[in-house]
Design an enzyme around this catalytic site. Structure first.
Site, short mmCIF file in Angstrom:
data_model
loop_
_atom_site.label_atom_id
_atom_site.label_comp_id
_atom_site.label_asym_id
_atom_site.label_seq_id
_atom_site.Cartn_x
_atom_site.Cartn_y
_atom_site.Cartn_z
N LYS A 82 0.52 -1.30 -0.14
CA LYS A 82 -0.29 -0.03 -0.04
C LYS A 82 0.46 1.28 -0.06
CE LYS A 82 -0.72 -0.04 5.02
NZ LYS A 82 -0.25 1.34 5.72
N TYR A 120 17.55 30.36 3.00
CA TYR A 120 16.86 30.97 3.18
C TYR A 120 16.67 30.93 5.39
CZ TYR A 120 13.17 30.02 -0.80
OH TYR A 120 12.78 29.96 -1.54
#
Length: 340
Positions: free
Chosen positions: A33, A249
């Site tokens: 999954k 940043y």
């Protein structure tokens, strides 16, 4: 270009350990999954088929359709509506209400809530579930549950196992009364499987151990598994920054000397999440990530054309205060998966 390498050798190593512990390849259902925990649904499905695994577990019908050519039996855990069906598919029944959503003549595994209190019918609802399914000519091919705490040294595992033993006995009595075939029974995930010394259920649903990790307490005798996935990034640019200059940043990294820095094409947009820059993270070869992870790139003090960001995700998981498979399942489906 960023890429994920899938080690066939390590996957087969893990599958051998798992199938030996379970008793045979036939007693293993691989959990694929969520894009095979981020490893690549089709890539892992093909390799498991090559190894000789015949059972798989997925989340949705779409996943089941993708891997249908590779497995004889596929358990679908969380699908509410069906636009098509295959005799290879087994549908998980998570509540009595869901009986009305199931296609007639399909095969169903009834999930029983033995204490996790998430999905599944109550043990006292078994007869109602079985009778409701029979009215729609649905074959009951399995009964299962899920352990909530098999990875920890607690009594929960034994308590739920005891409840599931009672569930099995009740189901067998009902089946004999109604002249029904006895369904298969399964309760073990990866952690629960390795709590057993003599595994005796029909099969185990093996997820994270397949991919080389297991989150059990260190007090247990853990198997020698090998990580299957490694994450790689490719160099974009290289530049020299001077002592005192800041990078990225927020300018959170300041060079302590003149240094050569390169950017690489991986970032949180690819599922490599932002790090707490107050904690040091080193790549597989020991390169420190400098400053903040950007959406599409990171900075490292190297000029290597390619860099392995990790080949064992456990150290990164510690820094992120999470578990290994939260990191791998976050990796973008758009990153190339290459079997090596």
């Amino acid at each position: 270009m960023a890429k994920i390498l899938i080690s066939k050798e390590n996957l087969f190593h893990n599958l051998k350990i798992i199938s030996n512990h379970a008793g045979s390849k036939e007693k293993v259902a691989v959990v694929l999954k969520d894009n095979a925990y981020g490893h690549g649904l089709l890539e892992i499905a093909k390799l498991c088929n090559e190894f000789g695994i015949t059972k798989a577990v997925v989340r949705t019908l779409e996943e089941a359709l993708d891997i249908e050519p590779f497995f004889d039996d596929i358990l679908i855990l969380s699908q509410k509506k069906f636009h098509t069906y295959s005799h290879a598919f087994h549908i998980a029944l998570n509540s009595l209400e869901d009986i009305n959503n199931l296609p007639d003549y399909c095969k169903v595994h009834i999930k029983v809530d033995t204490g996790m209190h998430r999905n599944g019918i109550l043990p006292k609802e078994l007869r109602s579930a079985i009778l409701g399914l029979l009215k729609k000519n649905i074959k009951i091919s399995g009964i299962f549950t899920h352990h909530r705490n098999a990875d920890c040294l607690s009594t929960d595992f034994f308590w739920q196992s005891s409840i599931f033993r009672d569930v099995k006995a009740n189901v067998k009595n009902i089946c004999e009364e109604l002249s029904l075939d006895i369904p298969c029974f399964h309760s073990c995930n990866s952690s629960a499987l390795f709590r057993h010394n003599n595994f005796s259920e029909d099969f185990a649903r093996v997820g994270i151990a397949l991919y080389g990790y297991i989150e059990n307490d260190s007090t247990f005798n853990l198997p020698d598994l090998k990580p299957v996935l490694s994450l790689w990034a490719e160099k974009i640019t290289t530049r020299v920054i001077k002592k005192g200059q800041c990078l990225g940043y927020g300018g959170t990294y300041q060079a302590q000397k003149d240094m050569t820095v390169s950017t690489y094409d991986i970032g949180y947009g690819d599922g490599f999440l932002r790090l707490n820059e107050n904690q040091e993270y080193l790549t597989a070869k020991g390169y420190k990530i400098l400053g903040r992870v950007s959406m599409d790139n990171i900075s490292l003090s190297t000029q290597d054309k390619e860099v392995c960001i990790f080949d064992d995700v456990r150290e990164l998981a510690k820094i992120q205060n999470t578990i290994s498979y939260e990191i791998t399942t976050t990796l973008s489906r758009d990153i190339r998966r290459i079997i090596k």
